[in-house]
Every structure is written in structure tokens, then in C-alpha cells.
Design a protein around this motif. Structure first.
Motif, PDB file in Angstrom:
ATOM      1  N   THR A 177      28.016  37.584  48.723  1.00  0.00           N
ATOM      2  CA  THR A 177      29.189  36.779  48.421  1.00  0.00           C
ATOM      3  C   THR A 177      29.901  37.380  47.224  1.00  0.00           C
ATOM      4  N   LYS A 178      31.202  37.550  47.376  1.00  0.00           N
ATOM      5  CA  LYS A 178      32.013  38.052  46.270  1.00  0.00           C
ATOM      6  C   LYS A 178      33.213  37.135  46.109  1.00  0.00           C
ATOM      7  N   VAL A 179      33.637  36.996  44.871  1.00  0.00           N
ATOM      8  CA  VAL A 179      34.826  36.196  44.576  1.00  0.00           C
ATOM      9  C   VAL A 179      35.924  37.181  44.210  1.00  0.00           C
ATOM     10  N   HIS A 180      37.016  37.128  44.975  1.00  0.00           N
ATOM     11  CA  HIS A 180      38.129  38.065  44.830  1.00  0.00           C
ATOM     12  C   HIS A 180      39.299  37.363  44.146  1.00  0.00           C
ATOM     13  N   PHE A 181      39.865  38.026  43.161  1.00  0.00           N
ATOM     14  CA  PHE A 181      41.043  37.512  42.459  1.00  0.00           C
ATOM     15  C   PHE A 181      42.125  38.586  42.498  1.00  0.00           C
ATOM     16  N   LYS A 182      43.258  38.253  43.063  1.00  0.00           N
ATOM     17  CA  LYS A 182      44.375  39.194  43.137  1.00  0.00           C
ATOM     18  C   LYS A 182      45.220  39.037  41.886  1.00  0.00           C
ATOM     19  N   GLY A 183      45.145  40.033  41.030  1.00  0.00           N
ATOM     20  CA  GLY A 183      45.908  40.011  39.791  1.00  0.00           C
ATOM     21  C   GLY A 183      47.293  40.601  39.972  1.00  0.00           C
ATOM     22  N   THR A 184      48.012  40.719  38.895  1.00  0.00           N
ATOM     23  CA  THR A 184      49.363  41.271  38.920  1.00  0.00           C
ATOM     24  C   THR A 184      49.367  42.756  39.267  1.00  0.00           C
ATOM     25  N   ASP A 185      48.483  43.515  38.607  1.00  0.00           N
ATOM     26  CA  ASP A 185      48.442  44.962  38.811  1.00  0.00           C
ATOM     27  C   ASP A 185      47.159  45.454  39.458  1.00  0.00           C
ATOM     28  N   GLU A 186      46.179  44.590  39.624  1.00  0.00           N
ATOM     29  CA  GLU A 186      44.862  45.019  40.083  1.00  0.00           C
ATOM     30  C   GLU A 186      44.163  43.865  40.792  1.00  0.00           C
ATOM     31  N   ASP A 187      43.224  44.191  41.670  1.00  0.00           N
ATOM     32  CA  ASP A 187      42.368  43.189  42.308  1.00  0.00           C
ATOM     33  C   ASP A 187      41.017  43.213  41.608  1.00  0.00           C
ATOM     34  N   PHE A 188      40.422  42.023  41.413  1.00  0.00           N
ATOM     35  CA  PHE A 188      39.164  41.908  40.685  1.00  0.00           C
ATOM     36  C   PHE A 188      38.128  41.215  41.556  1.00  0.00           C
ATOM     37  N   HIS A 234      22.793  31.156  36.715  1.00  0.00           N
ATOM     38  CA  HIS A 234      22.128  30.635  37.908  1.00  0.00           C
ATOM     39  C   HIS A 234      22.720  31.178  39.194  1.00  0.00           C
ATOM     40  N   PHE A 235      23.953  31.661  39.163  1.00  0.00           N
ATOM     41  CA  PHE A 235      24.557  32.095  40.420  1.00  0.00           C
ATOM     42  C   PHE A 235      25.322  33.409  40.354  1.00  0.00           C
ATOM     43  N   VAL A 236      25.704  33.883  39.183  1.00  0.00           N
ATOM     44  CA  VAL A 236      26.425  35.154  39.088  1.00  0.00           C
ATOM     45  C   VAL A 236      25.417  36.283  39.245  1.00  0.00           C
ATOM     46  N   SER A 237      25.705  37.216  40.143  1.00  0.00           N
ATOM     47  CA  SER A 237      24.787  38.306  40.447  1.00  0.00           C
ATOM     48  C   SER A 237      24.595  39.242  39.264  1.00  0.00           C
ATOM     49  N   THR A 238      25.683  39.763  38.758  1.00  0.00           N
ATOM     50  CA  THR A 238      25.667  40.647  37.610  1.00  0.00           C
ATOM     51  C   THR A 238      26.899  40.325  36.781  1.00  0.00           C
ATOM     52  N   PHE A 239      26.759  40.333  35.497  1.00  0.00           N
ATOM     53  CA  PHE A 239      27.884  39.982  34.643  1.00  0.00           C
ATOM     54  C   PHE A 239      28.788  41.190  34.449  1.00  0.00           C
ATOM     55  N   GLN A 240      29.271  41.705  35.581  1.00  0.00           N
ATOM     56  CA  GLN A 240      30.226  42.808  35.579  1.00  0.00           C
ATOM     57  C   GLN A 240      31.424  42.399  36.420  1.00  0.00           C
ATOM     58  N   ILE A 241      32.570  42.888  36.010  1.00  0.00           N
ATOM     59  CA  ILE A 241      33.805  42.644  36.743  1.00  0.00           C
ATOM     60  C   ILE A 241      34.213  43.967  37.358  1.00  0.00           C
ATOM     61  N   PHE A 242      34.521  43.925  38.641  1.00  0.00           N
ATOM     62  CA  PHE A 242      34.894  45.140  39.350  1.00  0.00           C
ATOM     63  C   PHE A 242      36.356  45.098  39.752  1.00  0.00           C
ATOM     64  N   THR A 243      36.969  46.267  39.827  1.00  0.00           N
ATOM     65  CA  THR A 243      38.322  46.391  40.352  1.00  0.00           C
ATOM     66  C   THR A 243      38.235  47.115  41.684  1.00  0.00           C
ATOM     67  N   THR A 244      39.255  46.897  42.519  1.00  0.00           N
ATOM     68  CA  THR A 244      39.268  47.546  43.837  1.00  0.00           C
ATOM     69  C   THR A 244      40.518  48.383  44.046  1.00  0.00           C
ATOM     70  N   HIS A 245      41.247  48.654  42.994  1.00  0.00           N
ATOM     71  CA  HIS A 245      42.445  49.505  43.060  1.00  0.00           C
ATOM     72  C   HIS A 245      43.448  49.022  44.105  1.00  0.00           C
ATOM     73  N   ARG A 246      43.753  47.733  44.014  1.00  0.00           N
ATOM     74  CA  ARG A 246      44.774  47.095  44.869  1.00  0.00           C
ATOM     75  C   ARG A 246      44.420  47.173  46.355  1.00  0.00           C
ATOM     76  N   GLN A 247      43.128  47.266  46.679  1.00  0.00           N
ATOM     77  CA  GLN A 247      42.722  47.335  48.077  1.00  0.00           C
ATOM     78  C   GLN A 247      42.013  46.062  48.527  1.00  0.00           C
ATOM     79  N   GLY A 248      42.280  44.972  47.841  1.00  0.00           N
ATOM     80  CA  GLY A 248      41.682  43.700  48.225  1.00  0.00           C
ATOM     81  C   GLY A 248      40.185  43.703  47.987  1.00  0.00           C
ATOM     82  N   PRO A 249      39.480  42.769  48.607  1.00  0.00           N
ATOM     83  CA  PRO A 249      38.038  42.666  48.371  1.00  0.00           C
ATOM     84  C   PRO A 249      37.221  43.760  49.052  1.00  0.00           C
TER      85      PRO A 249
END
Length: 114
Positions: free
Chosen positions: A9-20, A43-58
Motif C-alpha cells: 500500500t502506498k499513499v500518493h500525493f500529487k504536488g505542484t511540481d512533483e508526485d510524492f 504503527h503503520f508507516v513502512s519506512t519514514f522516507q518520502i519518495f518522488t516519482t518524477h511526475r509519473q504518478g504512483p
């Protein structure tokens, strides 16, 4: 369940310049947290890292988000605050990771003579 097969499971956030993307291990605790933020993120976050996808969605390639990128999008580079915002405003997506292929133990099986 087959060897290596799992639900991711991943949570995707579409930002202004980048997807997270932030990865979640326990979807039930994540859903509880959305209505009761006293549930610890650990209790539920897999790793405390934030990833970007270079505007390619999730589905894009995942790279660790630079502090400057977080600063530009969220106004802070505090990863805990950014993770909370992504979890609150993002969209959860579940996908099945395929089972692994190949030998279970390559030291067993047919041996070739030399």
C-alpha cells in the motif's frame, strides 16, 4: 500465499511540481489514524522516507525526496510533518507484489560434473 507475494500500500500525493509517495504497512491502522491522529505513525508507516516519482504518478520510479524538493512543495523539510500531510491529503493505493521466481535454494538440485 505464494513465496514473496504480498500486498503493498502506498499513499500518493500529487504536488505542484512533483508526485510524492509514502509506503504504509498496516492499512487498518492508517484508516484509524485518519480519524484519530493519536494512533502512532510507527504503527503503520513502512519506512519514514518520502519518495518522488518524477511526475509519473504512483507508478513511476521511486527516488528519495530531496529536502529542497520538500521545502518547495510543503514549505518545510521536516519529514514527519510532510509524511502527515501526504497521508492526510494523498490517495491510498493497494497493489499486489508478484511472487518471486527461481530456485528456493540453488545449492540443492542438479549438480554438474567438472
Amino acid at each position: 500465499m505464494a513465496r514473496g507475494e504480498t500486498t503493498q500500500t502506498k499513499v500518493h500525493f500529487k504536488g505542484t511540481d512533483e508526485d510524492f509517495v509514502v509506503f504504509v504497512d498496516d492499512v487498518d491502522d492508517y484508516k484509524k489514524w485518519l480519524s484519530d491522529t493519536s494512533v502512532p505513525l510507527a504503527h503503520f508507516v513502512s519506512t519514514f522516507q518520502i519518495f518522488t516519482t518524477h511526475r509519473q504518478g504512483p507508478q513511476g520510479p521511486f527516488n528519495t525526496a530531496a529536502k529542497g524538493t520538500l521545502e518547495n512543495e510543503f514549505g518545510t523539510s521536516d519529514e514527519d510533518a510532510v509524511i502527515k500531510e501526504i497521508l492526510t491529503k494523498g490517495t491510498a493505493q493497494e497493489s499486489e507484489a508478484p511472487e518471486r521466481q527461481g530456485f528456493r535454494n540453488e545449492s540443492q538440485g542438479a549438480r554438474t560434473a567438472h
